[in-house]
Design an enzyme around this catalytic site. Structure first.
Site, PDB file in Angstrom:
ATOM      1  N   GLY A 185       8.287   0.072  -8.972  1.00  0.00           N
ATOM      2  CA  GLY A 185       8.307  -0.395 -10.349  1.00  0.00           C
ATOM      3  C   GLY A 185       9.700  -0.277 -10.949  1.00  0.00           C
ATOM      4  O   GLY A 185      10.252  -1.229 -11.460  1.00  0.00           O
ATOM      5  N   PHE A 186      10.253   0.930 -10.913  1.00  0.00           N
ATOM      6  CA  PHE A 186      11.601   1.214 -11.432  1.00  0.00           C
ATOM      7  C   PHE A 186      11.731   0.900 -12.910  1.00  0.00           C
ATOM      8  O   PHE A 186      12.829   0.767 -13.428  1.00  0.00           O
ATOM      9  CB  PHE A 186      12.675   0.472 -10.615  1.00  0.00           C
ATOM     10  CG  PHE A 186      12.508   0.638  -9.132  1.00  0.00           C
ATOM     11  CD1 PHE A 186      12.652   1.890  -8.554  1.00  0.00           C
ATOM     12  CD2 PHE A 186      12.169  -0.432  -8.326  1.00  0.00           C
ATOM     13  CE1 PHE A 186      12.458   2.078  -7.196  1.00  0.00           C
ATOM     14  CE2 PHE A 186      11.973  -0.253  -6.962  1.00  0.00           C
ATOM     15  CZ  PHE A 186      12.125   1.000  -6.395  1.00  0.00           C
ATOM     16  N   GLY A 228       5.697  11.855 -14.258  1.00  0.00           N
ATOM     17  CA  GLY A 228       4.377  11.711 -13.658  1.00  0.00           C
ATOM     18  C   GLY A 228       3.902  12.921 -12.882  1.00  0.00           C
ATOM     19  O   GLY A 228       2.808  13.440 -13.139  1.00  0.00           O
ATOM     20  N   THR A 243       8.285  13.714   0.368  1.00  0.00           N
ATOM     21  CA  THR A 243       8.278  12.663  -0.656  1.00  0.00           C
ATOM     22  C   THR A 243       9.443  12.873  -1.635  1.00  0.00           C
ATOM     23  O   THR A 243      10.021  11.909  -2.126  1.00  0.00           O
ATOM     24  CB  THR A 243       6.942  12.615  -1.422  1.00  0.00           C
ATOM     25  OG1 THR A 243       6.697  13.889  -2.006  1.00  0.00           O
ATOM     26  CG2 THR A 243       5.797  12.258  -0.494  1.00  0.00           C
ATOM     27  N   GLN A 273      12.282  10.071  -2.255  1.00  0.00           N
ATOM     28  CA  GLN A 273      12.590   9.571  -3.604  1.00  0.00           C
ATOM     29  C   GLN A 273      14.062   9.740  -3.911  1.00  0.00           C
ATOM     30  O   GLN A 273      14.695   8.878  -4.503  1.00  0.00           O
ATOM     31  CB  GLN A 273      11.819  10.380  -4.650  1.00  0.00           C
ATOM     32  CG  GLN A 273      10.503   9.806  -5.002  1.00  0.00           C
ATOM     33  CD  GLN A 273      10.297   9.818  -6.508  1.00  0.00           C
ATOM     34  OE1 GLN A 273      10.987   9.120  -7.236  1.00  0.00           O
ATOM     35  NE2 GLN A 273       9.358  10.595  -6.958  1.00  0.00           N
ATOM     36  N   GLY A 326      11.567  16.993 -13.216  1.00  0.00           N
ATOM     37  CA  GLY A 326      11.539  15.580 -12.846  1.00  0.00           C
ATOM     38  C   GLY A 326      12.459  15.293 -11.673  1.00  0.00           C
ATOM     39  O   GLY A 326      13.596  15.755 -11.635  1.00  0.00           O
ATOM     40  N   GLY A 375      12.297  11.885  -9.980  1.00  0.00           N
ATOM     41  CA  GLY A 375      12.437  10.458  -9.673  1.00  0.00           C
ATOM     42  C   GLY A 375      13.766   9.865 -10.081  1.00  0.00           C
ATOM     43  O   GLY A 375      14.325   9.023  -9.377  1.00  0.00           O
ATOM     44  N   GLU A 376      14.292  10.266 -11.221  1.00  0.00           N
ATOM     45  CA  GLU A 376      15.444   9.563 -11.775  1.00  0.00           C
ATOM     46  C   GLU A 376      16.771  10.308 -11.613  1.00  0.00           C
ATOM     47  O   GLU A 376      17.833   9.692 -11.588  1.00  0.00           O
ATOM     48  CB  GLU A 376      15.169   9.229 -13.246  1.00  0.00           C
ATOM     49  CG  GLU A 376      14.015   8.244 -13.343  1.00  0.00           C
ATOM     50  CD  GLU A 376      13.531   7.987 -14.747  1.00  0.00           C
ATOM     51  OE1 GLU A 376      13.253   8.963 -15.458  1.00  0.00           O
ATOM     52  OE2 GLU A 376      13.426   6.818 -15.128  1.00  0.00           O
TER      53      GLU A 376
HETATM   54 MO1  MOS Z   1      11.144   4.610 -15.093  1.00  0.00          MO
HETATM   55  S1  MOS Z   1      12.711   3.484 -15.747  1.00  0.00           S
HETATM   56  O1  MOS Z   1      10.657   5.402 -16.499  1.00  0.00           O
HETATM   57  O2  MOS Z   1      10.112   3.579 -14.335  1.00  0.00           O
END
Ligand code: MOS
Length: 763
Positions: A257-258, A524, A646, A650, A714, A716-717
């Site tokens: 998704g990103f 998430g 994972t 990521q 977090g 992911g980012e």
């Molecule tokens: Mo991220 S830019 O909150 O999918």
């Protein structure tokens, strides 16, 4: 009994993970086999017993103006065509207008709502037919006459519209100031004043958005590719003016998704609209080509960084002023000047964000909104300062490490940035790097950059059910965008109950299940994971109460309050009862528990972030200007790791995204056509395996105890944060040339290398 409202996390009183057993283990994704064998169903794979109709979007051929006439007579005569929708016959929808009270992502997004055109590619007609091929073929016969208006699509041309947004990103203040920047800066003996430009970027998940919509009376079910199902559900309900409870959104598997799938996109709206009109399920998948115009994008940025420092490298003044574009019809302000607010100490500081109005599709969150472009500018400028000072760039960063949040004075949560830099430098061989090396036409260089991203949680709930057979079913509407939610949430449940992984079942991706905030904002795993953890704790308490109900012993009653689940056994005082045994005896309401979590007060009083140190080795071809990232190492502080595999994938994925931002990805705009040039991944290059050299990610050990019961932060980012700057800094180290426009493509690099060569030749 009324459901308890979710409470914030309180580390002092609450059960939390202290030393993990299975949490953090390197476990293969549970859905890996399903995906590689094609069994996993994505939105566009869903089948129904009823005959499905297929839709194709006809996009506007102007960027701004009005539809004067639209002729669908020929289209309606095409073979297989069942329905053609335009603004003339589209049903009334909720107004786009103001924000929904639940925020931007939950607002109504009507399509075909009028004759106005707001961006090139905007849907002007929808052709529905009995096959996708027939719909697409017939779509070519729609004839539209437009009355075009002048469109503005680049920042320079939009200067007159510049304004300060009220909030940026998740409602952060657009401007901040501490001390007296102007005075501090002008007094500084060493100054850097540089402006960095970055081009627009397109989210390019493997799976383009797709939706299958079905109505039953005024109840709507949509199988869609969405990151946040609750927001999608509210947005669809607002668009079609039905109660939220009437809408069900299902996203079992999602191909990335990103940020592109945070809001609903035209696929779900138009599929639902057509299904309602036609009285038959309708499927609509965006083409890859349509993804460049029909889903959000990241704006171009112009960011000015000013740094004032003492000769020993102590920063005294920092300013980060950011300019970006936003769609004229929908404001979105990416918080690019915010990372500096917590990254470096300096007494005098300011940040600002300004927007200009463009006639493009809406700008949207894209992986590490704010930090990805913001740290590119900031961390490149820090490198420029290191060069100006003749100081090692790692040392310069260490020298400006703040003790408390430099803007707010709040204490930091766990902050291992200096350790990330130290471990990274040692592992990468920073001190012994062979600077100035040449390999034939290739010049080798090394770069480093830091990364930071806020660590928070968002409201989430989950339900666990112990089956009579002794399996534990875990349920919530969390999504798995490929990141491993199915696996890590099972690990959380296994951690909390001591049950083996193969006795834990997961149901995700369905708004019928307890609500989470889905996949986004690196929220998430920590949020849904905490809810699952609490649901397991609540289950333990219910089972214990059940066990002692029959007991007359007050001691047993007291013990029930501290009952815990370990190794699949419920311990109550000295007694240990196997879960499988209780499962056979207990009724369903005892075997199931639901719990939730909301952000804690600590989130307001503590400055909690994830951190990164990114190291890059590049080779730049002095004849062609091509850059190859030969080696890259990221060292991350993401709190407790939930699954080593994972997490690593990521992190590496995000680092590769950062290499794309540094070298490849640019949404070039055609001013004549007022739209993006790219029509495919051939025109918009995202890194492929051949672009990536030796790459690795290391996570430092250690939990963040304050924010959630798992101790995670977090992940992911933070992965992408600082990457592009590290690559750019390495390019400068290799060539002596500083490119301040990204991506650093061969043409930009060659031009700059030639200019610098000419300059030094004429000296
Ligand atoms: Mo991220 S830019 O909150 O999918």
């Amino acid at each position: 009994m009324t459901e308890d409202l979710p409470q914030p996390y309180d580390r002092a009183t609450e059960t939390h993970v202290e030393t993990s057993r299975i949490l953090g283990a390197d476990l293969v994704r549970r859905d890996a086999a399903l995906k590689v064998t094609g069994v996993a169903h994505y939105a566009d794979d869903c089948r129904l017993p009823e005959a499905i109709a297929f839709a194709h979007i006809v996009g506007a051929e102007i960027a701004r103006g009005e539809i004067e006439e639209i002729d669908i007579a020929e289209t309606e005569r095409q073979p297989g065509v069942l329905l053609v929708l335009t603004h003339r016959n589209a049903p009334r929808q909720g107004e786009f207008g103001a924000f929904h009270m639940l925020g931007r992502l939950a607002r109504a997004r009507p399509e075909l709502a009028g004759s106005d055109v707001r961006y090139r590619g905007e849907p002007v007609a929808l052709v529905v037919a009995d096959s996708p091929e027939a719909a697409r073929e017939a779509a070519g016969t729609v004839r539209v006459r437009y009355r075009p208006a002048p469109a503005i699509v680049d920042l320079d041309a939009a200067e007159a519209s510049e304004y300060r947004p009220e909030g940026v990103g998740p409602g952060l203040p657009p401007d901040t100031a501490v001390g007296d920047f102007e005075a501090g800066y002008s007094a500084a003996p060493v100054k850097i004043d540089v402006t960095y430009e970055t081009g627009p970027q397109h989210h390019s998940p493997m799976e383009p958005p797709a939706a299958l919509a079905q109505w039953d009376g005024d109840r709507l079910t949509v199988w869609a590719s969405q990151q946040n199902l609750g927001a999608a559900r509210t947005a669809l309900a607002a668009t079609f003016d039905v109660p939220v409870e009437n809408v069900r959104v299902i996203s079992e598997f999602i191909g990335g998704g990103f940020g592109a799938k945070l809001p609903i996109n035209p696929d779900s709206v138009l599929a639902a609209m057509a299904a309602r009109v036609l009285g038959r399920p309708v499927r609509l998948a965006l083409t890859r080509r349509q993804m460049f115009t029909l889903t959000g994008h990241r704006s171009a940025f112009r960011q000015r960084i000013r740094l004032g420092a003492e000769r020993d490298g102590t920063l005294t003044a920092i300013a980060h002023d950011s300019l970006s574009g936003t769609a004229r019809f929908e404001e979105y302000a990416e918080q690019s000047a915010t990372p500096v607010r917590a990254l470096y100490a300096a007494p005098h500081r300011r940040t600002s964000h300004r927007l200009r109005l463009l006639d493009l599709q809406h700008t949207e969150s894209m992986r590490a909104p704010g930090e990805a472009p913001g740290l590119l500018a900031l961390e490149s400028a820090i490198d420029e300062l290191a060069v100006a000072l003749g100081m090692d760039p790692v040392e310069l960063r260490l020298a400006n490490e703040p003790d408390t949040d430099p803007e707010t004075g709040k204490p930091f949560g766990t902050r291992r940035l200096t350790e990330c830099l130290g471990v990274g430098a040692a592992q990468f061989g920073w001190a012994t790097r062979d600077r100035g090396r040449r390999e034939g036409e290739w010049q080798i260089g090394y770069g480093v950059a830091a990364g930071i991203r806020p660590n928070k949680i968002a409201p989430a709930s989950a339900r666990v059910v112990l089956t009579p057979e002794g399996r534990l079913d875990v349920e919530c509407d969390m999504t798995d965008v490929g990141t491993g939610s199915y696996t890590i949430l099972a690990q959380v449940a296994a951690e909390a109950t001591g049950l083996p992984m193969d006795l834990i079942g997961l149901r995700l991706g369905d708004t019928d299940l307890p609500k989470t905030t889905g996949s986004g904002g690196s929220l998430g795993a920590g949020s849904a994971g905490s809810a699952v953890f609490r649901a397991c704790t609540a289950l333990a308490r219910k089972l214990a109460d059940f066990e002692v109900t029959a007991s007359a012993s007050p001691l047993q009653w007291m013990a029930a309050a501290t009952a815990g689940l370990t190794d699949g056994t419920l311990s109550i005082g000295n007694a240990a009862v196997p879960l499988a045994d209780i499962a056979r005896r207990a009724p369903l309401d005892v075997r199931s528990a639901e719990a939730g979590i909301i952000p804690s007060g600590a989130a307001k009083t503590i400055s909690s972030h994830s951190y990164a140190a990114q190291f890059a080795e590049v080779a730049v071809n002095r004849l062609t200007g091509e850059t190859r990232v030969q080696r890259m190492l990221g060292v991350f502080d993401i709190g407790r790791v939930l699954n080593a595999r994972t997490a690593r994938s990521q992190l590496i994925g995000g680092m590769i995204g950062g290499i794309g931002a540094a070298l490849h990805e640019e949404g070039i705009i055609d001013r004549q056509q007022a739209t993006f040039v790219a029509q495919s991944l051939a025109d918009y290059h995202v890194p492929v395996s051949a672009d990536i050299g030796d790459i690795d990610a290391i996570c430092l050990d250690g939990a963040e105890p304050e924010i959630n019961p798992l101790g995670s932060k977090g992940a992911g980012e933070i992965s992408i944060c600082g990457v592009a700057a590290a690559v750019g800094n390495a390019i400068c180290d290799a060539t002596g040339v500083r490119v301040r426009t990204f991506p650093a493509t061969p043409d930009r690099l060659l031009t700059e290398m030639q200019r610098v060569a000419k300059q030094s030749a004429s000296r």
